[in-house]
Design a protein around this motif. Structure first.
Motif, mmCIF file in Angstrom:
data_model
loop_
_atom_site.group_PDB
_atom_site.id
_atom_site.type_symbol
_atom_site.label_atom_id
_atom_site.label_comp_id
_atom_site.label_asym_id
_atom_site.label_seq_id
_atom_site.Cartn_x
_atom_site.Cartn_y
_atom_site.Cartn_z
ATOM 1 N N ARG A 176 61.619 -38.228 -43.750
ATOM 2 C CA ARG A 176 61.254 -36.831 -44.015
ATOM 3 C C ARG A 176 62.256 -35.843 -43.420
ATOM 4 N NH1 ARG A 176 55.567 -35.407 -42.191
ATOM 5 N NH2 ARG A 176 55.967 -36.848 -40.479
ATOM 6 N N LEU A 177 63.214 -36.366 -42.663
ATOM 7 C CA LEU A 177 64.269 -35.506 -42.128
ATOM 8 C C LEU A 177 65.551 -35.593 -42.942
ATOM 9 C CD1 LEU A 177 63.940 -35.961 -38.263
ATOM 10 C CD2 LEU A 177 63.413 -33.923 -39.588
ATOM 11 N N ARG A 178 65.522 -36.314 -44.042
ATOM 12 C CA ARG A 178 66.728 -36.367 -44.869
ATOM 13 C C ARG A 178 66.992 -34.983 -45.463
ATOM 14 N NH1 ARG A 178 67.803 -41.543 -44.516
ATOM 15 N NH2 ARG A 178 66.182 -43.106 -44.713
ATOM 16 N N GLY A 212 58.407 -34.360 -37.381
ATOM 17 C CA GLY A 212 58.284 -35.212 -38.561
ATOM 18 C C GLY A 212 59.081 -34.763 -39.752
ATOM 19 N N ASP A 213 59.242 -33.438 -39.946
ATOM 20 C CA ASP A 213 59.987 -32.975 -41.113
ATOM 21 C C ASP A 213 60.962 -31.885 -40.692
ATOM 22 O OD1 ASP A 213 58.542 -30.570 -40.913
ATOM 23 O OD2 ASP A 213 57.027 -31.236 -42.344
ATOM 24 N N LEU A 214 61.676 -31.340 -41.665
ATOM 25 C CA LEU A 214 62.741 -30.388 -41.349
ATOM 26 C C LEU A 214 62.212 -29.088 -40.757
ATOM 27 C CD1 LEU A 214 64.886 -31.057 -44.524
ATOM 28 C CD2 LEU A 214 65.606 -31.496 -42.179
ATOM 29 N N ASP A 215 61.066 -28.617 -41.247
ATOM 30 C CA ASP A 215 60.489 -27.398 -40.665
ATOM 31 C C ASP A 215 60.122 -27.628 -39.206
ATOM 32 O OD1 ASP A 215 60.747 -25.777 -42.855
ATOM 33 O OD2 ASP A 215 58.748 -26.183 -43.651
ATOM 34 N N GLN A 216 59.468 -28.769 -38.931
ATOM 35 C CA GLN A 216 59.091 -29.074 -37.548
ATOM 36 C C GLN A 216 60.321 -29.267 -36.673
ATOM 37 O OE1 GLN A 216 56.662 -32.437 -38.559
ATOM 38 N NE2 GLN A 216 54.753 -31.300 -38.304
ATOM 39 N N ALA A 224 80.635 -15.965 -43.504
ATOM 40 C CA ALA A 224 79.523 -16.809 -43.943
ATOM 41 C C ALA A 224 78.230 -16.329 -43.286
ATOM 42 C CB ALA A 224 79.789 -18.270 -43.596
ATOM 43 N N ALA A 225 77.098 -16.546 -43.981
ATOM 44 C CA ALA A 225 75.795 -16.139 -43.459
ATOM 45 C C ALA A 225 74.841 -17.324 -43.535
ATOM 46 C CB ALA A 225 75.241 -14.959 -44.259
ATOM 47 N N ILE A 226 74.310 -17.748 -42.378
ATOM 48 C CA ILE A 226 73.390 -18.884 -42.286
ATOM 49 C C ILE A 226 72.068 -18.346 -41.748
ATOM 50 C CG2 ILE A 226 73.088 -21.244 -41.475
ATOM 51 C CD1 ILE A 226 75.703 -20.852 -42.991
ATOM 52 N N ARG A 227 70.970 -18.580 -42.481
ATOM 53 C CA ARG A 227 69.672 -18.038 -42.109
ATOM 54 C C ARG A 227 68.610 -19.140 -42.107
ATOM 55 N NH1 ARG A 227 72.530 -14.646 -40.869
ATOM 56 N NH2 ARG A 227 72.601 -12.428 -41.435
ATOM 57 N N GLY A 228 68.079 -19.477 -40.929
ATOM 58 C CA GLY A 228 66.968 -20.416 -40.843
ATOM 59 C C GLY A 228 67.272 -21.771 -41.434
ATOM 60 N N GLU A 244 66.925 -19.830 -45.711
ATOM 61 C CA GLU A 244 65.887 -20.426 -44.870
ATOM 62 C C GLU A 244 65.345 -21.735 -45.441
ATOM 63 O OE1 GLU A 244 61.712 -19.195 -42.631
ATOM 64 O OE2 GLU A 244 62.678 -17.804 -44.008
ATOM 65 N N GLY A 245 65.237 -22.723 -44.562
ATOM 66 C CA GLY A 245 64.670 -24.010 -44.939
ATOM 67 C C GLY A 245 65.670 -24.964 -45.553
ATOM 68 N N ALA A 246 66.889 -24.506 -45.841
ATOM 69 C CA ALA A 246 67.906 -25.384 -46.409
ATOM 70 C C ALA A 246 68.446 -26.318 -45.327
ATOM 71 C CB ALA A 246 69.046 -24.573 -47.013
ATOM 72 N N ALA A 247 68.880 -27.493 -45.746
ATOM 73 C CA ALA A 247 69.507 -28.449 -44.829
ATOM 74 C C ALA A 247 70.736 -29.028 -45.514
ATOM 75 C CB ALA A 247 68.537 -29.554 -44.434
ATOM 76 N N ILE A 248 71.860 -28.936 -44.840
ATOM 77 C CA ILE A 248 73.138 -29.394 -45.388
ATOM 78 C C ILE A 248 73.561 -30.645 -44.635
ATOM 79 C CG2 ILE A 248 75.484 -28.733 -45.975
ATOM 80 C CD1 ILE A 248 73.338 -26.917 -47.186
#
Length: 786
Positions: free
Chosen positions: A8-10, A214-218, A310-314, A331-335
């Motif tokens: 869930r962290l992928r 457990g997940d990216l938000d957490q 560049a602008a990175i937010r959440g 927000e909420g994106a994961a690279i």
């Protein structure tokens, strides 16, 4: 317990086990280690399953962390309780089970004292949470005995806000209730069983900081909580230069930049002028933040580069990401790791980008990017194409093979999913699949040859994409004729249809690494004085023991600079860099100077001739002249081949060459970087000389090399015009165009994967080599401008 893959962290855990995910710039597992160390624990068993080598390499024997660590690797998942049972011999007294991804500051001593006072078989550490849906909900009676237990209830099933934290205090006797070598879970299997049998299952409530990731938000919000100071630990790295602002060592923060607390900046990072960082941001080690960029409520992993504006937010930015000018990530994106975002690209909220992707300039990404890139189509392989590829290759062998090997290299989940797709295509063609997981290409070749079966190996290309390798029953890359037929089948999809009841199955093949390393290195001797080698690249730990048995030692470093530092500090005698698939080797000598791959290959053929006292060897045109001079020394025959691996492998594994090599087979070292490294160390010990000295005595000329851009569509024209420009008696066309001169030679050879020509020259002096290179470069340039 550190076996979790963190699905869930992928994409953050595609190539990293969950316990190694950084929390405020240190692996989350380190927090669990701190808890145990503070309790006075000395010996810790670590259960591993997903990418175990990452954890073993980082923590080693645990001495640097004040503990003795022992590792227990599962060949297949055993569940939480099954993995603990796998450490059976380690557990002789009351023991604590804690997750490697546990994030808490609990003082466990009161729970341990309670456990002993009650004479409990098992005590679960409990805590209260506001939303218990993702946890095991627990009710205890007045004596703290657990009376009810339900794993991950729905809201209609919630009967308490007290939950299981995944931290247990257990007696060794509990292991008798866990079956051997079976998947068995604490919460779903063991605890309900103990509850049913009324066997002393207790719960003990603790208050304090406890957070699931457990997940990216957490994952992001857990770091926000740590930055807010909710824990009793001082977990911020570095020094606090102002309230709520922590800097690691050797950071550069240019004048005019703005740091808004709370914010953590890792060591060796660079914050440019007019950049704005924070609040609630964590910047990893070695990160470069460009001017006018803005990062808020975000986590940036080490070695990333955030360019101008560049602008990175959440968001979460993985290791080594290159975010170009004016890139926007919401927000909420994961690279994932090593993604490259070209200028003005944008990644929308909650979009996930898998590792090592590339996103074209100004592209707006609104959905997850898992397969391929948004910059080019080369090497794109979807699940559907994977099935078609499996069917096509199976059809090539349908008349001669009823079984096939299918292996995949060390990589993220995408590689295993593609292996599933390819396997389905083969099975649907009526051919049995022997699956091998997480092996380098040399091991795939070995098992193909050992089982006498054709094979597909899903390896990792130098650009990080899936790179299928197609092998015949001798473990040799298939030749051009079969490759053309395979391409034709993939395009036409004219497959022989097989009825459903004739589809075949898939079975897992276990790898015997001890047998592999022993067989490959059987000609090596134990060194009286061995070598210590600093090495970067994929870490194939199954080689470590063989090196040690023969008197040598491998120490791992992250990059070439780390290798050079180890050599300069006297920690290592030599250095080595290994390619992603485990085939290519580059070495650094005793002074930390790099030795070219082709020089290493020449030395290896000297070693093959030495062990066999002559015989025959195969040399590609790039090194054949030097090897022919070695052949004269050993009265050996040297066969010339193309650089293309399929052609050279076919010659190397021919009966003629194989029978001429009674002791050391060229095939065993030619495509295995670790085997090459071991035999070089063995030869250094035999000769009593250093690497630089051995290379000096090789009959090498002075060499130069460079690449020239050349459009795909004119590559053939270049070859034709070069052949017209030189007399035929001065040209060798074994591979490309090799022009022979009395004082040297120069070769123009087309790059198989890039629109360019590779030019190599060798002369009696550096000036001659430079002159030959210039001559051919000028000829090619003339052809391209016509």
């Amino acid at each position: 317990m550190a076996g979790g893959s963190g699905s869930r962290l992928r994409p953050l855990t595609c190539d990293l086990p969950k316990p190694m995910v950084p929390m405020v710039n240190r692996p989350v597992m380190s927090y669990a280690i701190n808890i145990l160390r503070d309790l006075g624990v000395e010996d810790v068993g670590v259960t591993l399953q997903y990418l175990p080598e990452k954890i073993q390499y980082y923590y080693e024997d645990g001495k640097d962390y004040g503990l003795n660590l022992s590792y227990y690797v599962e060949n297949s998942p055993l569940g939480t309780a099954g993995s603990v049972k796998n450490t059976n011999n380690f557990l002789q007294d009351t023991f604590i089970v804690i997750s490697g991804d546990a994030l808490t500051d609990f003082d466990l001593q009161p729970a341990i004292d309670f456990h002993r006072e009650q004479g409990a078989l098992a005590t679960l550490v409990l805590t209260k949470v506001s939303v218990p849906l993702e946890y095991g909900v627990v009710i205890t009676d007045s004596e703290k005995r657990i009376t009810k237990f339900l794993e991950k209830p729905g809201w209609g099933e919630v009967f308490s806000d007290t939950v299981n934290t995944g931290i247990y205090i257990l007696e060794p006797e509990i292991l008798q209730y866990i079956p051997n070598n079976s998947f068995f879970d604490f919460s779903k299997d063991l605890f309900p069983l103990l509850l049913e049998k009324e066997l002393g299952l207790y719960g003990y409530n603790l208050n304090g900081f406890w957070c699931d990731i457990g997940d990216l938000d957490q994952y992001r919000h857990a770091q926000y909580r740590l930055l807010s100071g909710e824990t009793r630990w001082d977990i911020k790295p570095g020094r606090e230069i102002k309230p709520g602002i922590w800097l690691g060592d050797d950071c550069v923060v240019e004048a005019g930049s703005t740091l808004i607390p709370p914010v953590v900046i890792g060591s060796n990072s660079y914050i440019s002028r007019e950049a704005e960082i924070g609040p609630y941001s964590v910047i990893g080690e070695g990160v470069h933040i460009g001017p006018e960029s803005s990062i808020r409520h975000s986590i940036v992993w080490p070695e990333a580069k955030i360019n101008k504006g560049a602008a990175i937010r959440g968001a979460v930015i993985g290791r080594g990401v290159d975010a170009g000018p004016r890139v926007r990530v919401f927000e909420g994106a994961a690279i994932g790791n090593k993604v490259r975002l070209h200028a003005k690209a944008a990644v929308h909220s909650n979009v996930l980008v898998w590792p090592e992707k590339e996103i074209i300039e100004s592209q707006v990404l609104t959905e997850n990017l898992v397969w391929g890139n948004l910059v080019r189509e080369r090497n794109l392989l979807t699940l559907e194409q994977g099935v078609a590829l499996g069917r096509a290759y199976a059809n090539l062998w349908k008349k001669t093979a009823s079984s096939m090997v299918l292996s995949c290299g060390f990589g993220h989940l995408a590689y295993q999913m593609l292996q599933n797709a390819v396997s389905l295509g083969i099975q649907a063609s009526g051919i049995v699949v022997n699956r091998i997981f997480n092996v380098p290409l040399p091991v795939a070749r070995y098992y193909s040859r050992r089982l006498k079966l054709p094979a597909i190996h899903l390896g990792i290309g130098e650009d990080g994409e899936v790179e299928p390798q197609f092998l015949n029953e001798m473990g040799v890359t298939i030749g051009n004729a079969r490759r053309r037929k395979l391409s034709q089948l993939q395009r036409s999809q004219e497959f022989v249809e097989v009825p459903l009841n004739n589809w075949s199955d898939s079975r897992q093949t276990e790898v015997d690494y001890d047998q592999y390393t022993l067989e490959i290195s059987s000609s090596c001797q134990k060194a009286a004085v061995g070598s210590t080698i600093a090495l970067s690249g994929p870490q194939f730990f199954f080689w470590n023991k063989r090196f040690e048995d023969l008197g040598h030692q491998l120490i791992y470093r992250e990059n070439r600079q780390g290798i050079i530092t180890a050599i300069q500090n006297g920690e290592a005698d030599l250095g080595a860099e290994v390619g992603l698939n485990g085939e290519r080797l580059i070495m650094l000598n005793e002074q930390g100077v790099g030795v070219k791959h082709e020089t290493i290959l020449t030395l290896l053929l000297e070693i093959v001739l030495f062990h066999n006292k002559g015989g025959s060897v195969v040399a590609p045109v790039t090194i054949v002249d030097a090897v022919e001079r070695l052949g004269q020394k050993w009265h050996a025959e040297v066969l010339k081949s193309k650089v293309d691996s399929a052609v050279s492998w076919a010659a190397i594994t021919s009966d003629f060459v194989d029978k001429s090599q009674p002791w050391l087979k060229q095939r065993d070292v030619w495509g295995d970087a670790y085997a090459q490294l071991l035999y070089i160390c063995d030869y250094l010990a035999i000769q009593g000389r250093g690497l630089a000295s051995l290379i000096e005595q090789l009959p090498l000329g002075h060499r130069l090399e460079k690449n020239i851009s050349c459009p795909w569509e004119v590559k053939g024209q270049v070859v034709r015009k070069l052949l017209e420009a030189y007399p035929s008696n001065l040209v060798d066309t074994t591979d490309g165009v090799k022009v022979l001169r009395p004082d040297g030679w120069v070769l123009a050879i087309p790059n198989l994967t890039h629109p360019e020509y590779r030019i190599l020259a060798e002369g009696a002096s550096q000036e001659i080599a430079r002159s030959l290179t210039g001559e051919l470069e000028e000829k090619v340039s003339e052809i391209l401008t016509q």
